[in-house]
Design an enzyme around this catalytic site. Structure first.
Site, short mmCIF file in Angstrom:
data_model
loop_
_atom_site.label_atom_id
_atom_site.label_comp_id
_atom_site.label_asym_id
_atom_site.label_seq_id
_atom_site.Cartn_x
_atom_site.Cartn_y
_atom_site.Cartn_z
N HIS A 374 3.61 -0.01 -0.79
CA HIS A 374 2.43 -0.02 -1.70
C HIS A 374 2.50 1.17 -2.48
CE1 HIS A 374 -0.41 -3.36 -0.38
NE2 HIS A 374 0.11 -3.25 0.78
N LYS A 565 -12.46 3.39 -9.55
CA LYS A 565 -11.38 3.21 -8.76
C LYS A 565 -11.43 4.96 -8.12
CE LYS A 565 -8.73 2.03 -11.92
NZ LYS A 565 -7.38 1.41 -12.61
#
Length: 834
Positions: A374, A565
């Site tokens: 990731h 975010k």
């Protein structure tokens, strides 16, 4: 036709089961029953939380019928079960999502109104389980939703953190971390399974011995043993009977109370083991700067991995399976490196606990495990200091040494004489402080390795895991992330969902490619008007939320320019701040400047120990404090920071955005999923060619995407050529004036030192090329303003963005995993009529 299938005559009265019925009257009765029999309250004294709990138990009853039948169906079939191991599951609130999936939102709304309550208010009562830090955990939650919706047998395995991601308060512009007590009022969605616990060993030493057949065996003699108790949560699929399981492990002491110590007067010592054991699952991501924090984090990861793998093997054997067939019936996906110790643990269980020979165990382990990478950030590729790993997991280190020895022999045969390659590919980093490389372990011990976007996968193959790709390219593939349209469209944006349903039909929620049916309507003025009206309603709702959370009033008619975010330098929130300052300075120089009114909206949490990220939050507030009250601005600019970003708050933000800021430096964001949530709700994107932005731009069309910035290759070349950020600053008049305003104390009450760490990082390091991309970003923002002035053009672009985002459903992602990595197939569940 069976008797139960025959039509009811006029003399028949349909009486629904209170546990499974879905009529308004049955639901009303069930809510009141649960209020009385579970909450122990009657209506006159019940609190809103009591009513929420009663409603949650009512909905859970409807899930349990499906849940039990799902497991029963698995037991009677030779079916492959997907096990998704993740340190994070950022689920969001359960109630609203389950109502959508069960298709009972309206009857429930009427039922709660019949008992004097409001469904929207009850939905707000739910404590959100903050069992994740951001995109990784939210992706895991979307994948569980899709697995159930696609009727694929699956279990999510993770940690039942007592305290999840911290609550964020803002005090004088600074982030303050507050404890998350998500369990303090109880959790109606989970069921404890204390009888299904497993023991986990930690520390100690190993002993070599021979078994009764004369074979050499290793016995692990631990310092302590911790008990893992599972808590199960049903995960419903959309309009199907499949209801999968999320199993979270809680750490407890094997012996929680020392009666002898208590009798001797050592009252605190009597519960020492209980406290020490429960600390394992006390907090999400303990601070791992001190060695004690590192140890706790390693123990935490091993704890949930060991519990999960023991559970898998136990279920396999209980169902009559042969251990030699484990990989044929179970697929274990490692969601990043946090669960990578599963490779060594599965080997230990097979070889030490079940007396399997090494080669057979290794074949099963590799074929069972898959690894999702990731990240492209080196610091996120976990390594553990060797002495620490040996103290915590002595047997696993021996196993890793053996895996490494055998693997490096293969490397030597494939690349003879290449000592540098051997050093890079070794599971043990010998440079500096020796450490265990978890990404290398996961790569060697898995049959499949995938990135999470096309660009990310290419960079993984070229940089992060290049040596592994060159040796075993057949393992690598790309599985671009996706998001659940059920939560992030139907639940979050009901107005838009209803318009899509009327235009594209019912099937879009499970086949997002049918959104293409919106395309012919993109130029229809009436359709554009309805589209814009829904967006404006969503913006009004977000404006109300902003005022309630921050006290700042914003204009819903302004362009909502949003970046929400995790706060990190590579995500470049400070690039957006620099643009705001430059725009503000233009207004100050020319007060009558004709600009598109904008509301700049930020949200996100900074890691508690990440000082620069926390200063960026402070800078956002400081700029807002000046801009928002300046009479020259005349409300044409507003800067707001929504505190304590969560899935629940995100569900209000995504539908209201006009512009989505996806501005990380190219080559740093693995994929991103916030970009998808915004675009699916009609926001246009301004962004770099980073992560999934690349594929999104390909899908929606370059003309419907605001592109700026260096590419990943150009970034690499710029740095290799000797990038000097100070030269960029000195040569750009606008940029220099912007940064000088910060340095002068303009936004810090005259204090030139408050934001000096940010300024110095930009001028003398600028690792993420903020200054290099600034001028292009400003020019691109002008293109945004020009487009927004043309309402019809903007509406058309917005409609086409949604229509062409069908690729980015988590359902598509999961189908690819099932077909290409897990080899798992759907298994429909049939319910008997209740």
């Amino acid at each position: 036709m069976t008797p139960s299938d025959k039509p009811l005559s006029r003399n028949h009265i349909l009486v629904e089961d209170d546990r499974t019925g879905t009529s308004v009257e049955t639901l009303r009765r069930a809510v009141l029953d649960n209020l009385f029999y579970i909450q122990g309250k009657f209506p006159e004294i019940a609190t809103p939380n009591d009513y929420y709990m009663a409603l949650a138990y009512t909905v859970r009853d409807r899930l349990l019928h499906r849940w039990v039948k799902t497991v029963e169906t698995w037991l009677h079939k030779d079916v492959k079960i997907v096990c998704y191991l993740s340190a994070e599951f950022l689920l969001g609130p359960h109630l609203g999502n389950n109502l959508i999936n069960l298709g009972i939102q309206e009857p429930v709304r009427q039922a709660v109104e019949a008992v004097g309550q409001n469904l929207d208010e009850l939905l707000q009562q739910e404590e959100e389980p903050g069992l994740g830090n951001g995109g990784l955990g939210r992706l895991a939650a979307c994948y569980l939703d899709s697995l159930a919706t696609l009727q694929v047998p699956a279990i999510g395995f993770g940690v039942r953190y007592e305290h999840g991601i911290f609550h964020q308060e803002i005090r004088d512009g600074w982030q303050v971390e507050m404890t998350d007590n998500w369990l303090h009022l109880g959790n109606p969605w989970e069921i404890a399974r204390p009888e299904a616990h497993f023991e986990v060993k930690l520390g100690g030493y190993t002993v070599q011995e021979r078994d009764t057949d004369g074979r050499e065996r290793v016995r692990w003699m631990p310092d302590r043993v911790v008990k893992g108790t599972p808590y199960d949560t049903p995960i419903s699929g959309y309009r199907v009977n499949t209801c999968n399981t999320l199993r979270l492990w809680k750490a407890e002491a094997a012996e929680s109370f020392d009666f002898q110590a208590f009798n001797l007067g050592d009252y605190y010592g009597a519960v020492d083991k209980k406290v020490a054991s429960e600390n394992l699952t006390k907090v999400l991501y303990p601070n791992d700067e001190p060695i004690a924090g590192k140890r706790l984090r390693l123990e935490q990861q091993y704890f949930f991995v060991s519990c999960s793998l023991q559970n898998i093997i136990n279920l396999h054997l209980q169902a009559g399976g042969r251990l030699a067939d484990l990989h044929k019936l179970w697929a274990v996906q490692l969601n990043d490196t946090h669960p990578a110790v599963a490779v060594a643990e599965l080997m230990r269980l097979l070889v030490d606990e079940h007396a399997m020979d090494w080669n057979t165990a290794w074949h099963i382990t590799v074929e069972t495990c898959g690894y999702t990478n990731h990240t492209l950030l080196p610091e996120a590729l976990e390594t553990w200091p060797l002495p620490l790993f040996q103290r915590v997991l002595p047997r696993h280190l021996e196993i890793i040494y053996e895996i490494n020895h055998r693997f490096l022999q293969q490397v030597s045969e494939r690349f003879p004489g290449d000592k540098d390659r051997l050093a890079r590919m070794s599971l043990i980093d010998e440079s500096g402080e020796r450490s265990v490389r978890m990404a290398n372990l996961a790569s060697v011990g898995s049959h499949a390795i995938n990135g999470v976007a096309a660009l990310h996968t290419e960079l993984v193959k070229k940089d992060v895991l290049r040596d592994f790709f060159e040796m075993m390219p057949e393992k690598f593939s790309s599985k671009t992330n996706g998001v659940s349209p059920r939560r992030f469209m139907i639940l979050s944006n009901p107005g838009l969902a209803a318009l899509i349903k009327r235009t594209a039909g019912d099937g879009w929620a499970t086949d997002l490619t049918t959104l293409r049916k919106l395309e012919p309507h993109a130029d229809d003025p009436d359709f554009q008007t309805r589209w814009q009206s829904i967006k404006l309603e969503n913006k009004h709702r977000l404006a109300d939320l902003i005022e309630s959370q921050t006290g700042i009033q914003v204009d819903p008619q302004s362009l909502f320019d949003i970046q929400v975010k995790r706060i990190h330098e590579y995500k470049r929130q400070h690039l957006m701040v620099l643009y705001i300052i430059s725009l503000y300075q233009r207004i100050k120089a020319q007060p009558d400047l004709d600009i598109v009114p904008r509301t700049f909206i930020f949200g996100g949490k900074a890691a508690p120990g990440y000082d620069l990220a926390k200063r960026i939050i402070k800078l956002i507030h400081a700029v807002g404090a000046v801009v928002n009250i300046d009479p020259d601005v005349k409300d044409r600019l507003k800067v707001v920071f929504i505190p304590d970003l969560s899935v629940k708050i995100g569900q209000s933000i995504y539908p209201a955005a006009d512009l989505s800021e996806q501005i990380s430096m190219a080559g740093k964001e693995a994929s991103g999923t916030g970009n998808m949530k915004f675009a699916l709700n009609g926001a246009l994107t301004i962004g770099t060619l980073d992560g999934a932005n690349v594929e999104m731009r390909e899908e929606v069309g370059a003309e419907n995407f605001f592109l700026f910035g260096l590419t990943a290759q150009q970034v690499k070349e710029r740095k290799a050529a000797g990038y000097n950020p100070y030269e960029v600053y000195a040569s750009d008049v606008t940029l220099k004036a912007t940064i000088d305003a910060i340095s002068s104390g303009k936004f810090s009450s005259g204090d030139p030192y408050l934001f000096k760490p940010i300024v110095d990082a930009l001028l003398y390091h600028d690792e993420y090329l903020v200054l290099a991309d600034f001028a292009d970003y400003v020019a691109c923002q002008q293109q945004v303003s020009d487009a927004y002035r043309d309402a019809s053009r903007w509406a058309r672009m917005s409609i086409l963005n949604v229509a062409r985002m069908g690729k980015f459903s988590s359902d598509r992602s999961i189908r690819e995993y099932c077909d290409q990595i897990w080899k798992a197939e759907p298994l429909p569940v049939k319910l008997e009529r209740a």
